[in-house]
Design a protein around this motif. Structure first.
Motif, short mmCIF file in Angstrom:
data_model
loop_
_atom_site.label_atom_id
_atom_site.label_comp_id
_atom_site.label_asym_id
_atom_site.label_seq_id
_atom_site.Cartn_x
_atom_site.Cartn_y
_atom_site.Cartn_z
N ARG A 149 -9.05 -19.67 -0.69
CA ARG A 149 -7.67 -19.18 -0.53
C ARG A 149 -7.63 -17.76 0.03
NH1 ARG A 149 -5.08 -20.08 -6.31
NH2 ARG A 149 -3.28 -19.11 -5.24
N PHE A 150 -8.76 -17.05 -0.01
CA PHE A 150 -8.79 -15.67 0.49
C PHE A 150 -9.15 -15.69 1.97
CE2 PHE A 150 -9.13 -15.28 -4.02
CZ PHE A 150 -8.51 -14.08 -4.33
N LYS A 151 -8.16 -15.98 2.78
CA LYS A 151 -8.38 -16.17 4.22
C LYS A 151 -8.19 -14.89 5.01
CE LYS A 151 -6.90 -21.01 3.99
NZ LYS A 151 -5.94 -22.03 4.47
N GLY A 152 -7.42 -13.94 4.46
CA GLY A 152 -7.20 -12.68 5.16
C GLY A 152 -8.38 -11.74 5.04
N VAL A 153 -8.64 -10.96 6.10
CA VAL A 153 -9.73 -9.99 6.08
C VAL A 153 -9.24 -8.70 6.73
CG1 VAL A 153 -12.10 -9.48 6.76
CG2 VAL A 153 -11.44 -11.84 6.29
N ASP A 154 -9.33 -7.57 5.99
CA ASP A 154 -8.95 -6.27 6.55
C ASP A 154 -10.04 -5.76 7.48
OD1 ASP A 154 -6.57 -6.28 5.25
OD2 ASP A 154 -7.16 -4.87 3.67
N GLN A 155 -9.75 -4.66 8.15
CA GLN A 155 -10.72 -4.09 9.08
C GLN A 155 -12.00 -3.63 8.37
OE1 GLN A 155 -8.74 -0.98 11.26
NE2 GLN A 155 -7.60 -2.41 12.57
N ASP A 156 -11.85 -3.25 7.10
CA ASP A 156 -13.02 -2.81 6.36
C ASP A 156 -13.78 -3.99 5.72
OD1 ASP A 156 -11.25 -3.56 4.42
OD2 ASP A 156 -11.19 -1.63 3.39
N GLY A 157 -13.38 -5.22 6.03
CA GLY A 157 -14.07 -6.41 5.55
C GLY A 157 -13.60 -6.95 4.22
N ARG A 158 -12.62 -6.32 3.60
CA ARG A 158 -12.13 -6.80 2.30
C ARG A 158 -11.31 -8.09 2.49
NH1 ARG A 158 -9.00 -2.39 -0.96
NH2 ARG A 158 -9.49 -3.80 -2.71
N ARG A 159 -11.66 -9.10 1.69
CA ARG A 159 -10.95 -10.38 1.76
C ARG A 159 -9.75 -10.37 0.83
NH1 ARG A 159 -15.10 -15.15 0.69
NH2 ARG A 159 -13.15 -16.33 0.94
N TRP A 160 -8.67 -11.02 1.31
CA TRP A 160 -7.46 -11.07 0.50
C TRP A 160 -6.71 -12.38 0.74
CZ3 TRP A 160 -3.17 -11.59 3.61
CH2 TRP A 160 -3.29 -11.10 4.92
N MET A 161 -5.87 -12.70 -0.23
CA MET A 161 -4.89 -13.78 -0.05
C MET A 161 -3.52 -13.18 -0.32
SD MET A 161 -5.18 -16.08 -3.52
CE MET A 161 -4.13 -15.70 -4.91
N ASP A 162 -2.47 -13.80 0.25
CA ASP A 162 -1.14 -13.24 0.04
C ASP A 162 -0.45 -13.92 -1.15
OD1 ASP A 162 -0.59 -15.69 1.11
OD2 ASP A 162 0.55 -14.97 2.82
N ASP A 163 0.46 -13.17 -1.77
CA ASP A 163 1.18 -13.64 -2.95
C ASP A 163 2.65 -13.30 -2.80
OD1 ASP A 163 1.67 -14.76 -5.37
OD2 ASP A 163 0.58 -13.28 -6.57
N ASN A 164 3.45 -14.02 -3.53
CA ASN A 164 4.90 -13.89 -3.41
C ASN A 164 5.40 -12.58 -4.00
OD1 ASN A 164 7.51 -14.53 -2.84
ND2 ASN A 164 7.73 -16.09 -4.43
N LEU A 165 6.30 -11.88 -3.26
CA LEU A 165 6.97 -10.69 -3.78
C LEU A 165 8.43 -10.97 -4.13
CD1 LEU A 165 5.62 -7.74 -1.60
CD2 LEU A 165 5.55 -7.90 -4.09
N SER A 166 8.90 -12.14 -3.82
CA SER A 166 10.29 -12.49 -4.07
C SER A 166 10.48 -12.86 -5.54
CB SER A 166 10.72 -13.66 -3.19
OG SER A 166 12.02 -14.09 -3.54
N ALA A 167 11.61 -12.42 -6.10
CA ALA A 167 11.94 -12.75 -7.49
C ALA A 167 12.92 -13.92 -7.57
CB ALA A 167 12.54 -11.53 -8.20
N LYS A 168 13.24 -14.52 -6.45
CA LYS A 168 14.12 -15.68 -6.46
C LYS A 168 13.47 -16.83 -7.22
CE LYS A 168 16.55 -14.64 -2.15
NZ LYS A 168 16.84 -15.08 -0.76
N GLY A 169 14.21 -17.48 -8.05
CA GLY A 169 13.68 -18.59 -8.83
C GLY A 169 13.20 -18.17 -10.20
N LEU A 170 12.99 -16.86 -10.40
CA LEU A 170 12.59 -16.37 -11.71
C LEU A 170 13.80 -16.31 -12.63
CD1 LEU A 170 10.17 -13.43 -10.78
CD2 LEU A 170 9.59 -15.78 -11.37
#
Length: 508
Positions: free
Chosen positions: A197-218
């Motif tokens: 799931r960690f498909k994103g990679v920054d320029q410094d090589g750090r891997r990341w995945m994105d997560d929701n910032l929306s509070a809709k539905g909470l």
């Protein structure tokens, strides 16, 4: 406690007489499960065609006068909840084998609570046969409020039963003594599915995945505002959103959305450990750490427990230490340790494991209850003839076979190599008076077993007639021309004094 210690004896007596109150940081116990089985230890001798069994312990409990006396003592001891538990269980179970087992466990758990320090923890390893009864007993001794987890360990891949689901799990009950306890959160490696799931990679090589910032539905909460042209009900206030942006932790999607970057390297090396442990395999026939002891647990299992609720320098106690996996794990992790077991074969196995892995040679001051002189040997023989026999055979340094009950005159045997052939030597152990009759009987056993040599290991001094009788059975000449008495007499006292028996053929 300033040093490690092994105790050979009944753990209830040892706890009461040798272990101070509030002196232990972590207790792990893997008591017999009341499985109505006898467990044998299997030895192999490096391809020398010898295999032997030693009965390690009997996991069978029966109600009798001693259990009745223990029941009365515990009920009258003043431990209110535990007394009430035993009375209630006897009404339910009567004088059954299970009730005998619980009666044995109750006073030991009371003593274990006494020696445990206020911030200490206890892990009781059991199986589904007794776990529900033991949990009620643990509630009675430690309080239901101090119950922390029921850990399920997948102890084998599959267990096929004809008419029910396969039973392939053990239970580990985790309790604290007080409201606070030592806790070091444990993690296990992420699964490949999670890592993908960690498909994103920054320029410094750090891997990341994105997560929701929306509070809709909470249900409730959220912050409504516009940020960089995107109006939404957000999970964080605007000031926090700006900070995340400055730190490069926002991901702007192609569709104009804003999401949070969650970095893989911030997950502390893995996923937080849950109470289902299915990632530690059992000891199989090919495992390097296998010592052949029944019910041996993997070191990784004990290391996980010890790491969870203790720190380097803390004291770990195992009152049913068996082959010493908890002791080995504690030593590896820099903890002090106390081990107790009622069988000599357990103490002998632990000594050998410590020497093999750490080069540790335990001194007499580090082992209590094991005989180191003739008076101690006599005392052990009076208390438990079977354990005396095991201890004496181990002194001789022979891998041997020994079983309780009728033995046909053989307490043990071993094979020795003579030239390119293996020859058999039978052994008898005598803890009482000996006579010429014993020499004659040993020679009869030697003939029956088609053995080459016979060895009489005796606590009492042989008579002159015995020595003369043994000499009558002649000499065995080995392939290298050396000569050995066919019937040999060895004194326990001489073994304790480290006397070398040049005339005795033993394995290299």
């Amino acid at each position: 406690m300033d040093k490690n210690k092994l105790f050979y004896g009944d753990n209830l007596k040892v706890l009461r007489e040798h272990i101070e109150a509030n002196s232990v940081d972590l207790i792990y116990l893997d008591p017999p499960f009341n499985s109505n089985r006898n467990y044998n230890q299997i030895f192999t001798s490096d391809g020398k065609k010898s295999e032997a069994q030693l009965m390690a312990f009997e996991d069978t409990w029966f109600w009798g006068p001693e259990v009745e006396d223990q029941y009365i003592q515990t009920v009258r001891s003043g431990h209110g909840s535990t007394s009430s538990f035993l009375v209630a269980m006897r009404d339910l179970l009567g004088t059954s084998n299970m009730m005998a087992y619980l009666t044995m466990m109750a006073p030991r758990l009371i003593e274990l609570k006494r020696v445990l320090q206020e911030r200490g923890t206890i892990f009781l390893h059991c199986d589904p046969i007794s776990s529900h009864y033991l949990k009620l007993l643990m509630d009675a001794v430690f309080s239901p409020n101090n119950y922390q987890n029921e850990i399920i360990w997948k102890r084998t891949g599959a267990h096929n039963d004809a008419k029910r689901f396969g039973n392939n799990i053990d239970t580990i009950l985790f309790y604290s003594k007080g409201k606070t306890w030592i806790w070091n959160k444990q993690y296990k490696p992420h699964s490949e599915k999670y890592l993908s799931r960690f498909k994103g990679v920054d320029q410094d090589g750090r891997r990341w995945m994105d997560d929701n910032l929306s509070a809709k539905g909470l249900l409730g909460g959220g912050y409504e505002y516009e940020y960089k042209g995107v109006f939404n009900l957000w999970r964080v206030p605007k000031e926090r959103m700006r900070m995340l942006d400055e730190e490069g932790r926002l991901h702007y999607t192609r569709k104009g959305g804003i999401r949070l970057k969650r970095y893989l390297d911030e997950n502390k090396g893995g996923a937080a450990l849950q109470c289902l442990w299915d990632d530690i395999p059992p000891i199989n026939s090919q495992a390097k750490e296998r010592v052949g002891y029944p019910t041996q647990k993997p070191t990784a299992l004990l290391e996980r427990i010890i790491n969870s609720t203790s720190n380097p320098g803390d004291v770990v106690l195992d009152p049913f230490c068996g082959c010493g996996t908890s002791i080995v794990a504690a030593e590896r992790l820099g903890r002090k340790w106390i081990g107790i077991d009622i069988t000599h074969i357990a103490i002998a196995t632990i000594k050998e494991r410590l020497q093999k892995e750490f080069g540790m040679l335990l001194s007499p001051n580090e082992i209590t209850g094991e005989p180191y002189d003739i008076d101690g040997a006599i005392d052990l023989a009076c208390r438990d003839r079977y354990q005396f026999q095991l201890w004496a055979l181990h002194l001789l340094g022979i891998i041997t076979e020994m079983k309780k009950g009728a033995d046909g005159g053989v307490d043990g045997f071993h094979y020795f190599q003579d030239g390119n052939k293996f020859k058999k030597c039978v052994t008898q152990v005598k803890s009482g008076k000996v006579s010429v009759k014993d020499i004659r009987e040993l020679y009869g056993v030697l003939q029956k077993e088609r053995a080459t040599l016979g060895l009489l290991l005796t606590l009492g001094r042989p008579t002159r007639n015995m020595v003369e009788e043994a000499a009558k059975f002649g000499i065995y000449e080995s392939a290298n021309g050396r000569k050995y008495p066919v019937i040999q007499i060895v004194l326990v006292k001489e073994l304790l004094n480290h006397t070398k028996f040049l005339h005795t053929l033993v394995p290299d």
